[in-house]
Structures are given as C-alpha cells and as structure tokens.
Design a protein around this motif. Structure first.
Motif, PDB file in Angstrom:
ATOM      1  N   LEU A 272       0.857  -1.385  -0.189  1.00 29.89           N
ATOM      2  CA  LEU A 272      -0.668   0.095  -0.071  1.00 29.89           C
ATOM      3  C   LEU A 272       0.724   1.035  -0.087  1.00 29.89           C
ATOM      4  O   LEU A 272       0.660   2.159  -0.926  1.00 29.89           O
ATOM      5  CB  LEU A 272      -1.309   0.032   1.176  1.00 29.89           C
ATOM      6  CG  LEU A 272      -2.477  -1.086   0.985  1.00 29.89           C
ATOM      7  CD1 LEU A 272      -3.019  -0.767   2.568  1.00 29.89           C
ATOM      8  CD2 LEU A 272      -3.464  -0.881  -0.152  1.00 29.89           C
ATOM      9  N   GLU A 273       1.890   1.374   0.895  1.00 26.37           N
ATOM     10  CA  GLU A 273       2.509   2.421   0.871  1.00 26.37           C
ATOM     11  C   GLU A 273       3.307   2.729  -0.635  1.00 26.37           C
ATOM     12  O   GLU A 273       3.092   3.627  -1.085  1.00 26.37           O
ATOM     13  CB  GLU A 273       4.260   2.527   2.026  1.00 26.37           C
ATOM     14  CG  GLU A 273       3.729   2.107   3.265  1.00 26.37           C
ATOM     15  CD  GLU A 273       4.603   1.621   3.886  1.00 26.37           C
ATOM     16  OE1 GLU A 273       5.708   1.783   3.868  1.00 26.37           O
ATOM     17  OE2 GLU A 273       4.553   1.780   5.363  1.00 26.37           O
ATOM     18  N   ARG A 276       0.711   4.171  -2.434  1.00 29.41           N
ATOM     19  CA  ARG A 276       0.578   5.418  -2.461  1.00 29.41           C
ATOM     20  C   ARG A 276       1.563   6.512  -2.928  1.00 29.41           C
ATOM     21  O   ARG A 276       1.198   8.167  -3.317  1.00 29.41           O
ATOM     22  CB  ARG A 276       0.052   5.894  -0.604  1.00 29.41           C
ATOM     23  CG  ARG A 276      -0.365   5.096  -0.240  1.00 29.41           C
ATOM     24  CD  ARG A 276      -0.552   5.288   1.297  1.00 29.41           C
ATOM     25  NE  ARG A 276      -1.927   4.964   1.884  1.00 29.41           N
ATOM     26  CZ  ARG A 276      -1.655   4.227   2.606  1.00 29.41           C
ATOM     27  NH1 ARG A 276      -0.706   3.035   2.601  1.00 29.41           N
ATOM     28  NH2 ARG A 276      -3.119   3.269   3.362  1.00 29.41           N
ATOM     29  N   GLU A 277       2.837   5.614  -2.978  1.00 27.74           N
ATOM     30  CA  GLU A 277       3.746   6.802  -3.623  1.00 27.74           C
ATOM     31  C   GLU A 277       3.466   7.094  -5.321  1.00 27.74           C
ATOM     32  O   GLU A 277       4.200   7.408  -5.662  1.00 27.74           O
ATOM     33  CB  GLU A 277       4.925   6.338  -3.426  1.00 27.74           C
ATOM     34  CG  GLU A 277       5.496   6.363  -1.815  1.00 27.74           C
ATOM     35  CD  GLU A 277       6.715   5.675  -1.843  1.00 27.74           C
ATOM     36  OE1 GLU A 277       7.632   5.639  -2.243  1.00 27.74           O
ATOM     37  OE2 GLU A 277       7.648   5.573  -0.693  1.00 27.74           O
ATOM     38  N   HIS A 284      -7.640   5.414  -6.148  1.00 27.45           N
ATOM     39  CA  HIS A 284      -7.611   5.824  -4.508  1.00 27.45           C
ATOM     40  C   HIS A 284      -7.690   5.061  -3.067  1.00 27.45           C
ATOM     41  O   HIS A 284      -8.345   3.960  -3.416  1.00 27.45           O
ATOM     42  CB  HIS A 284      -9.182   6.586  -3.864  1.00 27.45           C
ATOM     43  CG  HIS A 284      -9.072   7.261  -5.484  1.00 27.45           C
ATOM     44  ND1 HIS A 284      -9.480   9.026  -5.351  1.00 27.45           N
ATOM     45  CD2 HIS A 284      -9.500   7.685  -6.701  1.00 27.45           C
ATOM     46  CE1 HIS A 284     -10.010   9.407  -6.035  1.00 27.45           C
ATOM     47  NE2 HIS A 284      -9.706   8.953  -7.252  1.00 27.45           N
ATOM     48  N   ILE A 285      -6.727   5.612  -2.657  1.00 26.22           N
ATOM     49  CA  ILE A 285      -6.713   4.674  -1.120  1.00 26.22           C
ATOM     50  C   ILE A 285      -7.652   5.226  -0.409  1.00 26.22           C
ATOM     51  O   ILE A 285      -6.816   5.674   0.340  1.00 26.22           O
ATOM     52  CB  ILE A 285      -5.421   4.250  -1.028  1.00 26.22           C
ATOM     53  CG1 ILE A 285      -4.715   3.874  -2.441  1.00 26.22           C
ATOM     54  CG2 ILE A 285      -5.079   3.076   0.080  1.00 26.22           C
ATOM     55  CD1 ILE A 285      -3.275   3.582  -2.142  1.00 26.22           C
ATOM     56  N   ARG A 287      -8.786   4.265   4.240  1.00 29.67           N
ATOM     57  CA  ARG A 287      -8.506   3.039   5.570  1.00 29.67           C
ATOM     58  C   ARG A 287     -10.216   3.422   6.531  1.00 29.67           C
ATOM     59  O   ARG A 287      -9.879   4.881   6.920  1.00 29.67           O
ATOM     60  CB  ARG A 287      -7.760   3.597   6.534  1.00 29.67           C
ATOM     61  CG  ARG A 287      -6.002   3.299   5.759  1.00 29.67           C
ATOM     62  CD  ARG A 287      -4.451   3.308   6.124  1.00 29.67           C
ATOM     63  NE  ARG A 287      -4.275   2.028   7.461  1.00 29.67           N
ATOM     64  CZ  ARG A 287      -4.216   1.763   8.419  1.00 29.67           C
ATOM     65  NH1 ARG A 287      -4.905   3.629   9.287  1.00 29.67           N
ATOM     66  NH2 ARG A 287      -4.011   1.753   9.219  1.00 29.67           N
TER      67      ARG A 287
END
Length: 313
Positions: A272-273, A276-277, A284-285, A287
């Motif tokens: 996930l990181e 995001r980068e 779109h992410i 939580r």
C-alpha cells in the motif's frame, strides 16, 4: 433446524457457465453496481452496507459454489471462471457496464474485472489485500511461505469438515457463526442467516456445507502467483482500495501461522505504501479506522460514504 430471521429481497436464478447462480436484484435509482462477497460467505453480507449505497441500482449474487449457487462440477474457481459468472449476471439483468464492489475474494474479483475492462466506470476492493506471491511475506523464504500456506489451508479445510453434516452438526456450525459474530463485532442474527444459507438441505435430512471443506484448496488456488498490488497497477479503470485499519487477531494462532500472517500484514503495508507513492492514475486508497477485515459489516455507514464518494463524485 430452527430458522434465523430471514432477509427478503427479490431473488432469481441466473444460468451461469458452471450452473445456476442465486441473484438478488435490490433495485435503486442510479448506475448499475454488482456486489461480490468474500470466500465462504454469501450475498447476505451486503445487507448492512446496502442502505448506505444510495443513488445506485444494486445487484448481489452468491459466488459459484456458495450459498444457493451451484458448485462447479470441475471445481474451477479461477479468476476467468468468476468473471464469466459476473458476465452472466450482467447479461441476464441487462446491466449497463456496471461498477463492481467486492469484499476480500470478491474485491480481488473486482480488481480482475478492472484489468480487463478499460471502460468500466470503477471497481472497489474492500480489504481484498494480499495473494500468494512469496514477495508478500517479507522475512520468510519462498519455501517456508509455500509450506506454511499449505499447512494453514489444510488446517482451515479440516476445521470445516465434514462436507455433509447431520442436523446436530449443522446446528453446531450455526452456533459457531454466532460465537464468531460476538468476537468480531458482527450482527449475530445476520451471521446466523449467512451460515444457514451456506448449508444446503439434502433429502435425507442432512446438510451439505457450501463451499465444501474439500473445495477449499480449489477455491484458494487462484491466489497462487497472484497479488493485489500487481492487479491494481494493471487495472484499466478507476480503482478504490479500502482497508480495515484494525489489526487482525493473531495471538491465538499457532506460532508458524502467526509468523506467516504477521509477514503478510507487513507485506500488505509495504504494498500500500508503494501504491501511495507511485500508483496508477485513478487509484484511490482509504482506511477505515473503526473496522478490521469485515469492514462493510463493522462500519457500514463509513464504508458506504467512502464508496459513494468514489463512485458518485
């Protein structure tokens, strides 16, 4: 068997490539949306989330071999087979290029749909994060990952055995579903209804578990060599990933399985990181801090708001 409170919706049977599929057309005004539940669950999983998905025409169905849908005679639970079922539902109900929302395994099916449909308006994966690639298990050798995954699957299958239950065993299975509901903060009556939907009555008074314990290996086979993050990067349409932020309860697992799942948690975090980068356009992410893996049942209002904001901007 006694019967839990039953949830009513317009049900129909759709002819799929491997047998009939049980479908619920919930209606609604707005774009067409298909809901795909997770492994060893049923279409009843959407009952708490549906009221928060206003502005859409919703259709749900039991995945092949689940609930009241027929099991495939050849035990084909591959991605292509699931997508063929999704196409059958779409065609039978004359849906117009539907958006697809899925949870867990269903979320992975949604991602696979997004890979093949550049014109899809959007797919949503609710905590269908992971896969079988050894790279998802940092700190563990590939051989160790393969061995422990196989052992964990065998233990899971054994816990679901036998495939055919007498009335007493069926009631015990339903009771375990209610107990699990209490542990995971879920609606006990809904979990009971889902457990009963997963038990097919037989003529001799016994019940067949769906999917069967003996089908679990086939059900999980598509995850081998597959991972969420590659599928997201290859998606050809807008994609939403929603993660339940609560850490899974791993303390009671045997040490080898606990280590395996802790590694997977780290691998998902890393994946996930990385997305995001440098994730693809249209990704779109989100939580949901109030929930874990069963986020659509634990925090339906919050999940509904996130999904609506994505699909109906």
């Amino acid at each position: 068997m006694s019967h839990a409170p039953h949830l009513h919706a317009p049900h129909l049977r759709v002819s799929g490539p491997a047998g009939d599929l049980a479908v619920a057309d919930h209606g609604g005004d707005g774009p067409d949306v298909v809901l795909c539940h997770g492994a060893n669950r049923t279409l009843l999983d959407w009952e708490r989330l549906r009221p928060h998905l206003t502005g859409m025409r919703l259709v749900s169905y039991d995945l092949r071999g689940h609930g009241r849908s027929d099991p495939p005679a050849d035990e084909d639970y591959g991605w292509a087979a699931h997508l063929a079922d999704l196409d059958a539902v779409t065609e039978a109900l004359a849906l117009d290029n539907p958006r697809v929302i899925g949870h867990s395994l269903g979320g992975m099916i949604a991602l696979c749909h997004g890979q093949r449909r550049p014109g899809c308006p959007g797919v949503v994966d609710l905590d269908g994060l992971g896969g079988g690639r050894p790279e998802l298990y940092p700190g563990l050798d590939a051989e160790v990952v393969a061995e422990r995954r196989a052992q964990q699957l065998a233990a899971h299958s054994a816990a679901l055995a036998p495939d055919v239950l007498d009335a007493g065993q069926a009631e015990l299975a339903v009771g375990r579903a209610r107990q699990a509901a209490a542990v995971n903060g879920l609606d006990a009556a809904l979990e009971e209804a889902g457990a009963r939907r997963s038990l097919q009555p037989l003529e001799d008074g016994r019940y067949r578990r769906k999917p069967a314990a003996s089908a679990q290996a086939a059900l999980m086979e598509p995850l081998e060599g597959w991972d969420t993050f590659t599928a997201v990067r290859e998606a050809a349409c807008p994609t939403l990933l929603v993660q339940g932020a609560r850490a899974p309860l791993l303390d009671r697992l045997p040490a080898p399985f606990r280590e395996l799942n802790e590694a997977l948690v780290a691998g998902v975090r890393n994946g996930l990181e990385a997305l995001r980068e440098d994730g693809p356009p249209g990704l779109h992410i989100a939580r949901v801090r109030e929930a874990g893996h069963m986020l659509h049942l634990q925090a339906p209002e919050k999940v509904g708001r996130v999904v609506r904001d994505f699909l109906l901007p």
